[in-house]
Design a protein around this motif. Structure first.
Motif, PDB file in Angstrom:
ATOM      1  N   LEU A   1      53.402  37.674  37.481  1.00  0.00           N
ATOM      2  CA  LEU A   1      52.333  37.031  36.722  1.00  0.00           C
ATOM      3  C   LEU A   1      52.810  36.768  35.292  1.00  0.00           C
ATOM      4  O   LEU A   1      52.607  35.682  34.745  1.00  0.00           O
ATOM      5  N   LEU A   2      53.482  37.767  34.700  1.00  0.00           N
ATOM      6  CA  LEU A   2      53.972  37.608  33.331  1.00  0.00           C
ATOM      7  C   LEU A   2      55.057  36.534  33.251  1.00  0.00           C
ATOM      8  O   LEU A   2      55.092  35.766  32.292  1.00  0.00           O
ATOM      9  N   ILE A   3      55.907  36.474  34.292  1.00  0.00           N
ATOM     10  CA  ILE A   3      56.968  35.443  34.298  1.00  0.00           C
ATOM     11  C   ILE A   3      56.333  34.051  34.344  1.00  0.00           C
ATOM     12  O   ILE A   3      56.701  33.158  33.579  1.00  0.00           O
ATOM     13  N   VAL A   4      55.336  33.900  35.251  1.00  0.00           N
ATOM     14  CA  VAL A   4      54.658  32.600  35.369  1.00  0.00           C
ATOM     15  C   VAL A   4      53.959  32.258  34.058  1.00  0.00           C
ATOM     16  O   VAL A   4      54.062  31.143  33.542  1.00  0.00           O
ATOM     17  N   LEU A   5      53.259  33.264  33.504  1.00  0.00           N
ATOM     18  CA  LEU A   5      52.503  33.044  32.268  1.00  0.00           C
ATOM     19  C   LEU A   5      53.437  32.580  31.143  1.00  0.00           C
ATOM     20  O   LEU A   5      53.167  31.582  30.473  1.00  0.00           O
ATOM     21  N   ALA A   6      54.543  33.297  30.976  1.00  0.00           N
ATOM     22  CA  ALA A   6      55.481  32.956  29.900  1.00  0.00           C
ATOM     23  C   ALA A   6      56.069  31.559  30.124  1.00  0.00           C
ATOM     24  O   ALA A   6      56.134  30.747  29.197  1.00  0.00           O
ATOM     25  N   PHE A   7      56.440  31.260  31.373  1.00  0.00           N
ATOM     26  CA  PHE A   7      57.051  29.970  31.681  1.00  0.00           C
ATOM     27  C   PHE A   7      56.061  28.832  31.415  1.00  0.00           C
ATOM     28  O   PHE A   7      56.378  27.849  30.752  1.00  0.00           O
TER      29      PHE A   7
ATOM     30  N   LEU B   1      57.487  27.461  44.699  1.00  0.00           N
ATOM     31  CA  LEU B   1      56.756  28.509  43.974  1.00  0.00           C
ATOM     32  C   LEU B   1      56.100  29.478  44.945  1.00  0.00           C
ATOM     33  O   LEU B   1      56.144  30.696  44.770  1.00  0.00           O
ATOM     34  N   LEU B   2      55.481  28.922  46.001  1.00  0.00           N
ATOM     35  CA  LEU B   2      54.751  29.778  46.939  1.00  0.00           C
ATOM     36  C   LEU B   2      55.691  30.621  47.794  1.00  0.00           C
ATOM     37  O   LEU B   2      55.267  31.601  48.397  1.00  0.00           O
ATOM     38  N   SER B   3      56.988  30.239  47.834  1.00  0.00           N
ATOM     39  CA  SER B   3      57.920  31.081  48.580  1.00  0.00           C
ATOM     40  C   SER B   3      58.338  32.285  47.727  1.00  0.00           C
ATOM     41  O   SER B   3      59.086  33.138  48.177  1.00  0.00           O
ATOM     42  N   SER B   4      57.865  32.315  46.473  1.00  0.00           N
ATOM     43  CA  SER B   4      58.200  33.442  45.603  1.00  0.00           C
ATOM     44  C   SER B   4      57.003  34.296  45.230  1.00  0.00           C
ATOM     45  O   SER B   4      57.162  35.412  44.754  1.00  0.00           O
ATOM     46  N   MET B   5      55.803  33.747  45.350  1.00  0.00           N
ATOM     47  CA  MET B   5      54.620  34.517  44.916  1.00  0.00           C
ATOM     48  C   MET B   5      53.389  34.027  45.663  1.00  0.00           C
ATOM     49  O   MET B   5      53.403  32.955  46.266  1.00  0.00           O
ATOM     50  N   SER B   6      52.310  34.818  45.579  1.00  0.00           N
ATOM     51  CA  SER B   6      51.080  34.411  46.252  1.00  0.00           C
ATOM     52  C   SER B   6      50.385  33.325  45.433  1.00  0.00           C
ATOM     53  O   SER B   6      50.617  33.201  44.228  1.00  0.00           O
ATOM     54  N   SER B   7      49.517  32.565  46.088  1.00  0.00           N
ATOM     55  CA  SER B   7      48.833  31.480  45.379  1.00  0.00           C
ATOM     56  C   SER B   7      47.917  32.034  44.296  1.00  0.00           C
ATOM     57  O   SER B   7      47.700  31.398  43.271  1.00  0.00           O
ATOM     58  N   SER B   8      47.380  33.260  44.483  1.00  0.00           N
ATOM     59  CA  SER B   8      46.466  33.783  43.467  1.00  0.00           C
ATOM     60  C   SER B   8      47.224  34.155  42.190  1.00  0.00           C
ATOM     61  O   SER B   8      46.701  33.979  41.087  1.00  0.00           O
ATOM     62  N   ILE B   9      48.448  34.647  42.319  1.00  0.00           N
ATOM     63  CA  ILE B   9      49.236  34.945  41.112  1.00  0.00           C
ATOM     64  C   ILE B   9      49.551  33.641  40.386  1.00  0.00           C
ATOM     65  O   ILE B   9      49.439  33.544  39.167  1.00  0.00           O
ATOM     66  N   LEU B  10      49.904  32.609  41.162  1.00  0.00           N
ATOM     67  CA  LEU B  10      50.210  31.309  40.569  1.00  0.00           C
ATOM     68  C   LEU B  10      48.995  30.768  39.806  1.00  0.00           C
ATOM     69  O   LEU B  10      49.103  30.335  38.662  1.00  0.00           O
ATOM     70  N   LEU B  11      47.828  30.853  40.464  1.00  0.00           N
ATOM     71  CA  LEU B  11      46.593  30.345  39.854  1.00  0.00           C
ATOM     72  C   LEU B  11      46.275  31.123  38.577  1.00  0.00           C
ATOM     73  O   LEU B  11      46.016  30.533  37.525  1.00  0.00           O
ATOM     74  N   THR B  12      46.308  32.461  38.664  1.00  0.00           N
ATOM     75  CA  THR B  12      45.979  33.289  37.498  1.00  0.00           C
ATOM     76  C   THR B  12      46.953  33.002  36.356  1.00  0.00           C
ATOM     77  O   THR B  12      46.538  32.829  35.209  1.00  0.00           O
ATOM     78  N   GLY B  13      48.246  32.943  36.684  1.00  0.00           N
ATOM     79  CA  GLY B  13      49.258  32.695  35.656  1.00  0.00           C
ATOM     80  C   GLY B  13      49.021  31.377  34.945  1.00  0.00           C
ATOM     81  O   GLY B  13      49.074  31.300  33.716  1.00  0.00           O
ATOM     82  N   LYS B  14      48.714  30.361  35.718  1.00  0.00           N
ATOM     83  CA  LYS B  14      48.499  29.031  35.149  1.00  0.00           C
ATOM     84  C   LYS B  14      47.282  29.019  34.231  1.00  0.00           C
ATOM     85  O   LYS B  14      47.322  28.489  33.126  1.00  0.00           O
ATOM     86  N   ILE B  15      46.172  29.624  34.711  1.00  0.00           N
ATOM     87  CA  ILE B  15      44.933  29.609  33.932  1.00  0.00           C
ATOM     88  C   ILE B  15      45.117  30.386  32.629  1.00  0.00           C
ATOM     89  O   ILE B  15      44.781  29.904  31.540  1.00  0.00           O
ATOM     90  N   LEU B  16      45.698  31.586  32.729  1.00  0.00           N
ATOM     91  CA  LEU B  16      45.864  32.397  31.521  1.00  0.00           C
ATOM     92  C   LEU B  16      46.804  31.712  30.530  1.00  0.00           C
ATOM     93  O   LEU B  16      46.565  31.730  29.324  1.00  0.00           O
TER      94      LEU B  16
ATOM     95  N   ALA C   1      33.779  34.645  37.823  1.00  0.00           N
ATOM     96  CA  ALA C   1      34.331  35.432  38.938  1.00  0.00           C
ATOM     97  C   ALA C   1      34.147  34.696  40.263  1.00  0.00           C
ATOM     98  O   ALA C   1      35.085  34.604  41.072  1.00  0.00           O
ATOM     99  N   ILE C   2      32.946  34.136  40.467  1.00  0.00           N
ATOM    100  CA  ILE C   2      32.678  33.412  41.720  1.00  0.00           C
ATOM    101  C   ILE C   2      33.586  32.175  41.821  1.00  0.00           C
ATOM    102  O   ILE C   2      34.200  31.910  42.850  1.00  0.00           O
ATOM    103  N   ALA C   3      33.669  31.440  40.703  1.00  0.00           N
ATOM    104  CA  ALA C   3      34.496  30.226  40.700  1.00  0.00           C
ATOM    105  C   ALA C   3      35.949  30.581  41.012  1.00  0.00           C
ATOM    106  O   ALA C   3      36.617  29.892  41.785  1.00  0.00           O
ATOM    107  N   PHE C   4      36.422  31.681  40.432  1.00  0.00           N
ATOM    108  CA  PHE C   4      37.820  32.070  40.645  1.00  0.00           C
ATOM    109  C   PHE C   4      38.076  32.422  42.116  1.00  0.00           C
ATOM    110  O   PHE C   4      39.089  32.033  42.694  1.00  0.00           O
ATOM    111  N   TRP C   5      37.113  33.112  42.687  1.00  0.00           N
ATOM    112  CA  TRP C   5      37.241  33.494  44.102  1.00  0.00           C
ATOM    113  C   TRP C   5      37.282  32.250  45.002  1.00  0.00           C
ATOM    114  O   TRP C   5      38.116  32.125  45.892  1.00  0.00           O
ATOM    115  N   MET C   6      36.362  31.308  44.701  1.00  0.00           N
ATOM    116  CA  MET C   6      36.291  30.091  45.525  1.00  0.00           C
ATOM    117  C   MET C   6      37.542  29.225  45.347  1.00  0.00           C
ATOM    118  O   MET C   6      38.144  28.765  46.320  1.00  0.00           O
ATOM    119  N   VAL C   7      37.919  29.016  44.098  1.00  0.00           N
ATOM    120  CA  VAL C   7      39.094  28.165  43.840  1.00  0.00           C
ATOM    121  C   VAL C   7      40.350  28.814  44.421  1.00  0.00           C
ATOM    122  O   VAL C   7      41.237  28.128  44.933  1.00  0.00           O
TER     123      VAL C   7
END
Lengths: 311, 404
Positions: free
Chosen positions: B4-10, B198-213, B372-378
């Motif tokens: 998550l930190l790697i994605v966030l920093a990148f 990207l998805l072959s390295s991490m889950s989609s939720s980590i990707l989503l969280t990293g991007k949003i943050l 929280a609901i939006a994050f779960w759905m998205v």
């Protein structure tokens, strides 16, 4: 007893009503180069995505070194997707380092390995260039480095040769052999059968979500190849015992004919034809190609799965 | 966590290193200031001084006084050359004064009412004088009325509104700008097939969280640059002779001191709340925009989904701009400040007017629950949508993905 890096147990994947994989059982021995062959829509990409943890199977299981496959194994797997993709506005160096770090390398390690690989490809001076500014062939090389920078135990290459000129094709093939010699198992998914014959020791044939055949190439050939004999003769002939597969008229008026015939009984074939008054200019036993075998298998076993001959 | 930190920093560095980020950071405030300057200019052009030529047959005109924007000049006959309008006071009876305004163009209702008011005042004085009242001595006894707003002066009150508007406008810009940015980035990754790697390295939720943050961090970086620039500008104004007439040291501390006298809520609490609303708003809208990015294959397809998402922010901002200055306590403003989709732009604008604490708490709880609901759905849409390359999914397909 060989060690298997990857095994699947009745792998099933459904998209709604459509079944992309219908019970895949494969066993891939460590250290081999395995050709994954099948027509479009056979289920190759779905299979590869499941092994990469991109998709979850509907049913069945994947084992990596006998452990159920989880995301923690991702750092041991390298992947070159068929549809290539990199960030066009990010530099080559940063991009390789980023994907290397995502596969578990530290920043320093990733930088070091990226440099080594680029040096090997005579591409170290691309480090600060944006990927979008490179030619297509150069981008392919960068993409290849991204898939191997973390020294994976299993490398999955989906159509790795598209976009390379003959010189670079040889270069990449050399690298694939080198990586394999260093202990990495390779799954090579491609339409180009000649590349599979050239590089692979094993094959897995997939059609309509099922494994048609898998095993060592020479074993598969021995079991499934129809032996062919190529002849050059003065005219066409008909005989109920001789199955002519293909015939072409040459420029000099002679015919090139392929017949299905046992290689150990070529003298008998020659004798039969001479008795029929046919003039024979050339005789040659021919090894059937993987493509021939595959076409035969699809025809013969369209709806049923063939038993594994064991890898 | 490491990924998550790697994605966030990148992702963060990818955006912050772009020239367009810095251009937007420095050009946007200039555009806003420019629009403000132009609108005051336009207003002052509209408020050009009106000249009225008075042709008086009654004697009332001697009591006519000039107004801020209208000057009345006595003239003989029908000489219209002096002004745009000619006011003919034709006849004055016991209970009626009859006057006509002549002009080539139709006078504005505001001008007409000003003229009527001026004439009424003049007729009052005219009547007093006719009745033998010593008008000057009477007028001297009429007390002057000064209306003070709250306990502050005009400038402080203006500051409260200014802060409300600025916070709303900045939140609006951040939500739309970064929502669209994250959506476009995801669509590009889909188009360029980076997603598969990207998805072959991490889950989609980590990707989503990293991007949003990461994009929120980019937004707050921009905000920090704006606030610091603002402080520097105010300090510079002080050096140039002062912006705020105050005894409380320099302009900045003067403004803060003034704000503290006029806003009931402690200033640090208000800043914390504004940040919480901005953060909640960005989390909500960037998540929704990211979901749209995962659903479509190119940005043209996206408008069908983005329009309904943007509607509440645009609506909320319009309400703030139009209603808040008229009636900050209006029911509709109250309701919109609880609704999670409008709260991020409406509630910060209400804060200077001290809404009840329970109102703030309710709207914050609703906002973050919706996040929280939006994050779960998205998250669910993201997992399937990223690899989906077919035609734009229908509502039914989307519902199916959500149930999957």
């Amino acid at each position: 007893m060989p060690e298997y890096i990857l095994k699947t147990d009745n792998l099933i994947k459904r998209y709604g009503d459509f079944a992309a994989l219908r019970g895949i059982n494969v066993a891939i021995e460590e250290g081999t180069i395995v050709g994954l062959l099948g027509p479009n829509g056979a289920g190759k990409t779905t299979f590869i995505r499941i092994v990469n943890n991109i998709l979850e199977p509907t049913d069945g299981q994947v084992f990596f070194y006998d452990e159920p496959l989880t995301r923690k194994h991702n750092k041991l797997i390298g992947y070159l997707p068929e549809e290539r993709g990199l960030y066009p506005k990010i530099s080559v160096g940063n991009q390789i380092v980023y994907f290397g770090m995502l596969k578990g390398l530290s920043r320093t390690e990733a930088k070091q390995k990226a440099r080594q690989w680029l040096e090997k490809l005579n591409a170290l001076d691309w480090w600060n260039k944006n990927v979008g500014d490179l030619s297509k062939g150069m981008q392919q090389k960068v993409q290849f480095v991204v898939s191997v920078v973390h020294q994976p135990r299993l490398l999955i290459l989906d159509e790795p040769f598209t976009g390379f000129d003959p010189v670079n094709l040889q270069l990449i093939k050399g690298l694939i052999r080198e990586i394999n010699n260093n202990g990495t198992t390779i799954i090579l998914s491609t339409h180009r059968m000649e590349q599979v014959e050239d590089l692979c020791s094993h094959i897995i044939f997939i059609n309509k979500g099922k494994v048609l055949q898998q095993g060592e190439i020479k074993e598969v050939k021995r079991k499934w190849a129809r032996p062919l004999v190529r002849l050059r003769v003065d005219k066409l002939f008909e005989d109920s015992d001789i199955n002519v597969v293909k015939s072409t008229l040459g420029e000099d008026g002679s015919w090139e004919v392929f017949v299905e015939w046992n290689h150990s009984q070529v003298p008998e074939l020659v004798e039969t034809l001479i008795n029929k008054g046919i003039k024979i200019y050339e005789v040659e036993p021919v090894e059937p190609s993987l493509e021939d075998i595959f076409v035969n298998l699809v025809k013969a076993k369209d709806e049923e799965t063939v038993d594994s001959v064991g890898i | 966590m490491r990924k998550l930190l790697i994605v966030l920093a990148f992702e963060y560095l990818k955006d912050v290193k772009k020239k367009s980020f810095w251009i937007a950071t420095f050009v946007l405030p200039l555009i806003i200031i420019g629009i403000g300057w132009i609108s005051t200019k336009v207003k002052s052009i509209g408020e050009e001084r009106i000249e009225v030529c008075v042709v008086d047959k009654t004697g009332i005109s001697q009591f006519i006084e000039n107004k801020d924007n209208i000057s009345f000049n006595k003239c003989e006959g029908a000489d219209t050359s002096k002004g745009k309008y000619v006011l003919r006071v034709d006849w004055a009876g016991d209970s009626l004064i009859f006057a006509t305004v002549e002009s080539e163009e139709m006078p504005s209702p505001e001008t007409l009412s000003d003229i009527r008011e001026t004439l009424t005042k003049a007729s009052e004085k005219y009547t007093f004088v006719n009745q033998g009242v010593q008008i000057d001595s009477i007028m001297a006894k009429v007390p002057k009325v000064i209306v003070n707003v709250s306990s502050g002066n005009k400038l402080t009150y203006f500051l409260v509104f200014a802060i409300a508007f600025v916070v709303t406008i900045i939140t609006y810009i951040l939500l739309i700008m970064y929502g669209t940015a994250v959506m476009n980035a995801i669509v590009e990754e889909k188009q360029r097939r980076v997603v598969e790697l990207l998805l072959s390295s991490m889950s989609s939720s980590i990707l989503l969280t990293g991007k949003i943050l990461a994009i929120i961090l980019v937004g707050f970086t921009q905000l920090t640059v704006w606030v610091l620039t603002g402080i520097i500008i105010i300090k510079q104004f002080n050096a140039l002779g002062g912006l705020v007439p105050t005894d409380a040291g320099d302009d900045l501390s003067g403004i803060i001191a003034m704000l503290e006298t006029v806003i009931e809520m402690p200033l640090p609490l208000m800043i914390v709340l504004i940040v919480l609303y901005m953060l909640g708003g960005m989390l909500l809208y960037i998540t929704l925009f990211a979901g749209v990015g995962a659903l479509v294959n190119d940005t043209r397809e996206a408008s069908v989904f983005t329009f309904p998402i943007m509607l509440p922010i645009i609506g909320g901002t319009i309400v703030v701009i139009n209603l808040l200055s008229v009636n900050p306590q209006a029911t509709v403003v109250g309701i919109l400040s609880y609704v999670p989709f409008t709260a991020p732009v409406v509630m910060p604008a209400r804060l200077p007017f001290s809404p009840a604490l329970w109102e703030i708490a309710l709207s914050l709880v609703l906002l973050y629950a919706t996040v929280a609901i939006a994050f779960w759905m998205v998250g669910k849409l993201f997992r399937i949508g990223l690899l989906y390359t077919g035609s734009r999914p229908t509502l039914r397909t989307i519902l199916k993905w959500l149930k999957a």
